[in-house]
Scaffold this active site. Sequence first.
Site, PDB file in Angstrom:
ATOM      1  N   THR A 108     -44.848  31.376  89.644  1.00 23.06           N
ATOM      2  CA  THR A 108     -44.602  30.073  90.250  1.00 23.06           C
ATOM      3  C   THR A 108     -43.096  29.880  90.364  1.00 23.06           C
ATOM      4  O   THR A 108     -42.333  30.393  89.536  1.00 23.06           O
ATOM      5  CB  THR A 108     -45.241  28.934  89.418  1.00 23.06           C
ATOM      6  OG1 THR A 108     -45.133  27.702  90.117  1.00 23.06           O
ATOM      7  CG2 THR A 108     -44.594  28.792  88.049  1.00 23.06           C
ATOM      8  N   GLN A 116     -52.103  20.894  84.869  1.00 31.73           N
ATOM      9  CA  GLN A 116     -50.801  20.484  85.400  1.00 31.73           C
ATOM     10  C   GLN A 116     -49.650  21.107  84.615  1.00 31.73           C
ATOM     11  O   GLN A 116     -48.525  21.165  85.107  1.00 31.73           O
ATOM     12  CB  GLN A 116     -50.650  18.955  85.330  1.00 31.73           C
ATOM     13  CG  GLN A 116     -51.589  18.179  86.203  1.00 31.73           C
ATOM     14  CD  GLN A 116     -51.375  16.680  86.069  1.00 31.73           C
ATOM     15  OE1 GLN A 116     -50.373  16.231  85.527  1.00 31.73           O
ATOM     16  NE2 GLN A 116     -52.323  15.895  86.576  1.00 31.73           N
ATOM     17  N   ASP A 133     -39.033  30.214 108.455  1.00 30.80           N
ATOM     18  CA  ASP A 133     -38.741  29.624 107.160  1.00 30.80           C
ATOM     19  C   ASP A 133     -40.041  29.599 106.371  1.00 30.80           C
ATOM     20  O   ASP A 133     -41.108  29.289 106.927  1.00 30.80           O
ATOM     21  CB  ASP A 133     -38.200  28.204 107.341  1.00 30.80           C
ATOM     22  CG  ASP A 133     -37.718  27.599 106.039  1.00 30.80           C
ATOM     23  OD1 ASP A 133     -38.583  27.265 105.200  1.00 30.80           O
ATOM     24  OD2 ASP A 133     -36.499  27.448 105.856  1.00 30.80           O
ATOM     25  N   THR A 136     -34.046  33.041 103.299  1.00 23.83           N
ATOM     26  CA  THR A 136     -32.613  33.102 103.027  1.00 23.83           C
ATOM     27  C   THR A 136     -32.091  34.524 102.935  1.00 23.83           C
ATOM     28  O   THR A 136     -30.990  34.822 103.407  1.00 23.83           O
ATOM     29  CB  THR A 136     -32.310  32.358 101.707  1.00 23.83           C
ATOM     30  OG1 THR A 136     -32.746  31.001 101.834  1.00 23.83           O
ATOM     31  CG2 THR A 136     -30.825  32.370 101.391  1.00 23.83           C
TER      32      THR A 136
END
Length: 346
Positions: A167, A280, A59, A15
Amino acid sequence: MTKIPKILLIYTGGTIGMVKDFNTGALKTFNFDKLLTHIPEINLLHCNIESVSFEEPIDSSNMNISNWVILAEIIEENYYNFDGFVILHGSDTMSYTASAISFMFENLSKPIIFTGSQLPIGDLRTDAKENLITAIQIASSQEQELPVISEVCLYFEYKLYRANRTTKVNAEHFQAFYSPNFPPLGESGVYLKFSKELLFKSNVDDKPLKVRKNLDNNIAILKIFPGITEVVIHAILSIENLKGVIIETYGSGNAPTQSWFINLLKKAISKGIYIVNVTQCISGSVILGHYETSEHLKNIGIINGKDITTESALAKLMYLLGENLPKNEFKAVFEKSLRGEMREDL
């Protein structure tokens, strides 16, 4: 006379490199040779800037290990001609690429700063200008003609992070990235401030730069969930040529204790497949043996991912598999911090 730093700007896609055609409303790739036309403030920076783009900007959803090697080779070819590097990259996979580059570059003594944006550079409310200008300023920051930063970092929305600790956490907000288990290395406000005590220093001692390009992507990510079946886990662990698995477990490394689950993992490990346990949870660490539900994983030789992110674990696994380490050394090397990507005292 003070030497003026030379910065190489590398555009991979994403972008940040787009501008809007006001006649059609469509987004098109930005010509970085005309950077100063769009961002004249760059003239105020105390550095000389050159730019290069991927032949075909992509991309970031299409990013793969071949592109990582292309990027690494651009930096390698220009390494001794520039004082720092700024990589413009789509935000979706930026943490993966930045983590990979951190492992690929051994004995790094110059800054490699990743950045991008949530809005195109030509948009009225864009975050691209601030991200780009500050990333260049960080890459050109020196003390006594030595770079302040000598590691791979990610700069986004006023925060400088160690790249392999990051992240992406938000698809809409400008504050798109987070470093869950390690504080920012610097912050941009009225002044640009670095937390120098946190900066990574590899004991380079004039060792030559080494670029490791043999990445092995014969790996899988397995996320444990309530109700996961034997069939699913067996199918993943039976993938042809599989060499490594990142298993995302609950909490501090917990997983089902059923015998079929343990036996499948034991069989995979006995076949030479490396299994890395990561949590997780957005933040926190795997602590094998902390609960009974992780004791069995510890006993069968699962690799402890500690507080590493999934993105960094994936990059590290690809890197170490490509290095063809002896099987009896692999676990110990993975559990050691190589580029500041994990705590060792866990």
